[in-house]
Write a protein that holds these residues in place. Sequence first.
Motif, PDB file in Angstrom:
ATOM      1  N   TYR A 132      -3.138  10.926   6.093  1.00  0.00           N
ATOM      2  CA  TYR A 132      -2.294  11.228   4.928  1.00  0.00           C
ATOM      3  C   TYR A 132      -1.820   9.967   4.217  1.00  0.00           C
ATOM      4  N   TYR A 133      -1.773   8.831   4.929  1.00  0.00           N
ATOM      5  CA  TYR A 133      -1.337   7.586   4.284  1.00  0.00           C
ATOM      6  C   TYR A 133      -2.327   7.168   3.202  1.00  0.00           C
ATOM      7  N   ASN A 134      -3.613   7.382   3.456  1.00  0.00           N
ATOM      8  CA  ASN A 134      -4.606   7.018   2.445  1.00  0.00           C
ATOM      9  C   ASN A 134      -4.565   7.977   1.263  1.00  0.00           C
ATOM     10  N   MET A 135      -4.049   9.182   1.476  1.00  0.00           N
ATOM     11  CA  MET A 135      -3.868  10.097   0.347  1.00  0.00           C
ATOM     12  C   MET A 135      -2.774   9.574  -0.579  1.00  0.00           C
ATOM     13  N   ILE A 136      -1.737   8.965  -0.003  1.00  0.00           N
ATOM     14  CA  ILE A 136      -0.693   8.355  -0.827  1.00  0.00           C
ATOM     15  C   ILE A 136      -1.278   7.198  -1.641  1.00  0.00           C
ATOM     16  N   ILE A 137      -2.164   6.428  -1.008  1.00  0.00           N
ATOM     17  CA  ILE A 137      -2.836   5.349  -1.732  1.00  0.00           C
ATOM     18  C   ILE A 137      -3.691   5.923  -2.861  1.00  0.00           C
ATOM     19  N   ALA A 138      -4.292   7.094  -2.644  1.00  0.00           N
ATOM     20  CA  ALA A 138      -5.083   7.745  -3.693  1.00  0.00           C
ATOM     21  C   ALA A 138      -4.192   8.124  -4.875  1.00  0.00           C
ATOM     22  N   TYR A 139      -2.974   8.639  -4.595  1.00  0.00           N
ATOM     23  CA  TYR A 139      -2.031   8.927  -5.681  1.00  0.00           C
ATOM     24  C   TYR A 139      -1.700   7.657  -6.453  1.00  0.00           C
ATOM     25  N   VAL A 140      -1.500   6.561  -5.730  1.00  0.00           N
ATOM     26  CA  VAL A 140      -1.179   5.284  -6.385  1.00  0.00           C
ATOM     27  C   VAL A 140      -2.330   4.855  -7.291  1.00  0.00           C
ATOM     28  N   LEU A 141      -3.558   5.001  -6.816  1.00  0.00           N
ATOM     29  CA  LEU A 141      -4.727   4.660  -7.638  1.00  0.00           C
ATOM     30  C   LEU A 141      -4.769   5.518  -8.898  1.00  0.00           C
ATOM     31  N   TYR A 143      -2.248   6.853 -10.557  1.00  0.00           N
ATOM     32  CA  TYR A 143      -1.250   6.352 -11.497  1.00  0.00           C
ATOM     33  C   TYR A 143      -1.612   4.971 -12.033  1.00  0.00           C
ATOM     34  N   LEU A 144      -2.274   4.190 -11.201  1.00  0.00           N
ATOM     35  CA  LEU A 144      -2.688   2.854 -11.638  1.00  0.00           C
ATOM     36  C   LEU A 144      -3.667   2.964 -12.802  1.00  0.00           C
ATOM     37  N   PHE A 145      -4.645   3.860 -12.675  1.00  0.00           N
ATOM     38  CA  PHE A 145      -5.608   4.074 -13.765  1.00  0.00           C
ATOM     39  C   PHE A 145      -4.930   4.697 -14.981  1.00  0.00           C
ATOM     40  N   ALA A 146      -3.966   5.589 -14.736  1.00  0.00           N
ATOM     41  CA  ALA A 146      -3.276   6.244 -15.851  1.00  0.00           C
ATOM     42  C   ALA A 146      -2.410   5.261 -16.640  1.00  0.00           C
ATOM     43  N   SER A 147      -2.067   4.126 -16.006  1.00  0.00           N
ATOM     44  CA  SER A 147      -1.240   3.119 -16.692  1.00  0.00           C
ATOM     45  C   SER A 147      -2.044   2.244 -17.641  1.00  0.00           C
ATOM     46  N   GLY A 240      -8.626 -10.282   7.598  1.00  0.00           N
ATOM     47  CA  GLY A 240      -7.759 -11.445   7.703  1.00  0.00           C
ATOM     48  C   GLY A 240      -7.759 -12.304   6.458  1.00  0.00           C
ATOM     49  N   LYS A 241      -8.828 -12.243   5.685  1.00  0.00           N
ATOM     50  CA  LYS A 241      -8.892 -12.992   4.420  1.00  0.00           C
ATOM     51  C   LYS A 241      -8.292 -12.185   3.265  1.00  0.00           C
ATOM     52  N   VAL A 242      -8.485 -10.871   3.305  1.00  0.00           N
ATOM     53  CA  VAL A 242      -7.956 -10.029   2.236  1.00  0.00           C
ATOM     54  C   VAL A 242      -6.433 -10.100   2.195  1.00  0.00           C
ATOM     55  N   VAL A 243      -5.793 -10.199   3.384  1.00  0.00           N
ATOM     56  CA  VAL A 243      -4.324 -10.185   3.416  1.00  0.00           C
ATOM     57  C   VAL A 243      -3.704 -11.425   2.787  1.00  0.00           C
ATOM     58  N   TYR A 244      -4.478 -12.492   2.610  1.00  0.00           N
ATOM     59  CA  TYR A 244      -3.935 -13.651   1.901  1.00  0.00           C
ATOM     60  C   TYR A 244      -3.491 -13.249   0.488  1.00  0.00           C
ATOM     61  N   PHE A 245      -4.155 -12.231  -0.060  1.00  0.00           N
ATOM     62  CA  PHE A 245      -3.771 -11.719  -1.376  1.00  0.00           C
ATOM     63  C   PHE A 245      -2.845 -10.511  -1.254  1.00  0.00           C
ATOM     64  N   THR A 246      -3.241  -9.512  -0.444  1.00  0.00           N
ATOM     65  CA  THR A 246      -2.490  -8.255  -0.396  1.00  0.00           C
ATOM     66  C   THR A 246      -1.122  -8.397   0.254  1.00  0.00           C
ATOM     67  N   ALA A 247      -0.919  -9.426   1.093  1.00  0.00           N
ATOM     68  CA  ALA A 247       0.385  -9.600   1.747  1.00  0.00           C
ATOM     69  C   ALA A 247       1.318 -10.496   0.945  1.00  0.00           C
ATOM     70  N   LEU A 387       2.102  -2.971 -13.009  1.00  0.00           N
ATOM     71  CA  LEU A 387       2.567  -3.900 -11.982  1.00  0.00           C
ATOM     72  C   LEU A 387       3.188  -3.161 -10.800  1.00  0.00           C
ATOM     73  N   PHE A 388       4.001  -2.154 -11.095  1.00  0.00           N
ATOM     74  CA  PHE A 388       4.672  -1.405 -10.025  1.00  0.00           C
ATOM     75  C   PHE A 388       3.649  -0.716  -9.123  1.00  0.00           C
ATOM     76  N   PHE A 389       2.691  -0.035  -9.713  1.00  0.00           N
ATOM     77  CA  PHE A 389       1.720   0.696  -8.892  1.00  0.00           C
ATOM     78  C   PHE A 389       0.717  -0.246  -8.226  1.00  0.00           C
ATOM     79  N   PHE A 390       0.460  -1.384  -8.822  1.00  0.00           N
ATOM     80  CA  PHE A 390      -0.403  -2.359  -8.150  1.00  0.00           C
ATOM     81  C   PHE A 390       0.320  -2.930  -6.926  1.00  0.00           C
ATOM     82  N   MET A 391       1.630  -3.092  -7.029  1.00  0.00           N
ATOM     83  CA  MET A 391       2.409  -3.533  -5.875  1.00  0.00           C
ATOM     84  C   MET A 391       2.343  -2.484  -4.762  1.00  0.00           C
ATOM     85  N   LEU A 392       2.507  -1.218  -5.117  1.00  0.00           N
ATOM     86  CA  LEU A 392       2.416  -0.153  -4.114  1.00  0.00           C
ATOM     87  C   LEU A 392       1.032  -0.113  -3.480  1.00  0.00           C
TER      88      LEU A 392
END
Length: 639
Positions: A132-141, A143-147, A240-247, A387-392
Amino acid sequence: MKKLQEAQLRKPVTPDLLMTPSDQGDVDLDVDFAADRGNWTGKLDFLLSCIGYCVGLGNVWRFPYRAYTNGGGAFLVPYFLMLAICGIPLFFLELSLGQFSSLGPLAVWKISPLFKGAGAAMLLIVGLVAIYYNMIIAYVLFYLFASLTSDLPWEHCGNWWNTDLCLEHRGSKDGNGALPLNLTSTVSPSEEYWSRYVLHIQGSQGIGSPGGIRWNLCLCLLLAWVIVFLCILKGVKSSGKVVYFTATFPYLILVMLLIRGVTLPGAWKGIQFYLTPQFHYLLSSKVWIEAALQIFYSLGVGFGGLLTFASYNTFHQNIYRDTFIVTLGNAITSILAGFAIFSVLGYMSQELDVPVGQVAKAGPGLAFVVYPQAMTMLPLSPFWSFLFFFMLLTLGLDSQFAFLETIVTAVTDEFPYYLRPKKVVFSGLICVAMYLMGLVLTTDGGMYWLVLLDDYSASFGLMVVVITTCLAVTRVYGIQRFCRDIHMMLGFKPGLYFRACWLFLTPATLLVTGALLVYSIVKYQPSEYGSYRFPAWAELLGILMGLLSCLLIPAGMLVAVLREEGSLWERLQQASRPAMDWGPSLEENRTGMYVATLPGSQSPKPLMVHMRKYGGITSFENTAIEVDREIAEEEESIM
């Protein structure tokens, strides 16, 4: 040919354990990781991965709401107290287990096979949460496209999904500052966009009839799983390399939103509402439970993610320092997120001329209704919304990486010869299976199933897993032995603070919190979403889902006991002892008492044999000598 074979047979063979460095030829003795398993490729990989794992969506949409509903600034008192009693000790315990053994949540129970069911329960919980956590990420995506438009689609009424109750809650004041309409009888465009367009919840009659699949959500969910798979494709070497950006990038956006928020008119009204201390709340047990749960879930203890990440560390990584960096950083981030959220809500309440409490919500209601509505009141609203949804998105992906890596690592450590060479394929199969199981969440009534999973998948069961882990390590394996392992790994023993928490304070606090959770279940407050109350069969399904993880622990005990021989008491004793191969995974790290557990080792002085093989005495081998001396003194005192 025969003479040559006889000569080879007569030639003395020195056992590998007794060989000196000169006997071994050109061997790289500096390697401090298992090459076939993989490890972090940089010093910051582990630290940033832990920060990204712990700092997730809950820091933004749960902590601020919990703070203001439980005494405002006064909530920080139980929050930091629970952090000290439960959060930091459990965090350090889980990291120590993973780093010492270099094993995942299942195989790590070589420490005491009787409790292997706790590892299986971890996997069940993290699997349900990942769906279900990835479903929340799908909602964020979504809204991200809708922005990505000049006008946000939830800014105005008049769309096909809007009803007659829709009212644009902005600029609705008349000349005297009074509202011409009662807002409580109207619905904002952002709320109808979320419920009637994104979810299309009107197409479902309830959790029993979810309706058809929303193909736009289905594709967003597919994209979310593709992103996760690509980022964990090579295990921790890629994630481990991706988190340099996502974290790190979420902090940049959070600071931007914070600066923009506090400069808005009315921002101080929201911040005052958020932090005004109401100390009488501290007399309520509910506030202390909420603080414990916030610490518990925000740090991710008991899900296996911390243990998994630490298992890819080098043996002497300073996780003691990392523990305080991550736990305190997580707490500070939650507080800053509250400022960013409530400063905007204060501006929103002033614009609408309503109390802050009337616009403040938690969870999806904050992320997908209230905050998007607030964005429509700002200049350059699509920019701030993006920006808000990209942060989420970045906050959510870090946690999802940990969930998937936990599952993959746990299973591949159990079947290393079959699955490690095919880890990419196995990871892909896990992602496909979870995507298919999550399709029910993309239906018209998918939100009902998401709420059910959120309420029951990681509630009481997770508490039981953590209590079991804490007691198994400190009581069954033994606090003295565990502290010696940490001493051998880090060069020093945990202080009185950690030993007191592990032995008394943490288990007692968890047991009290668990008892209060049981009481809340007995009181029976059925799950609900909006005005919809879940039927009895759905509640029963949720309770069984929560109990299943608990039942895996006694089931694992039964299997472990049946594998042993002798009377019941003898079987219990044998099953609770560490396995023969328990200890550091690499031979060069198995100093002191653990050298004797290596295959073929028959030396009465294993430490000296280890030193002959790997060269001179290092500071960590001095530590091993001290540990051996302590063990010998204890044995003499017993005799």
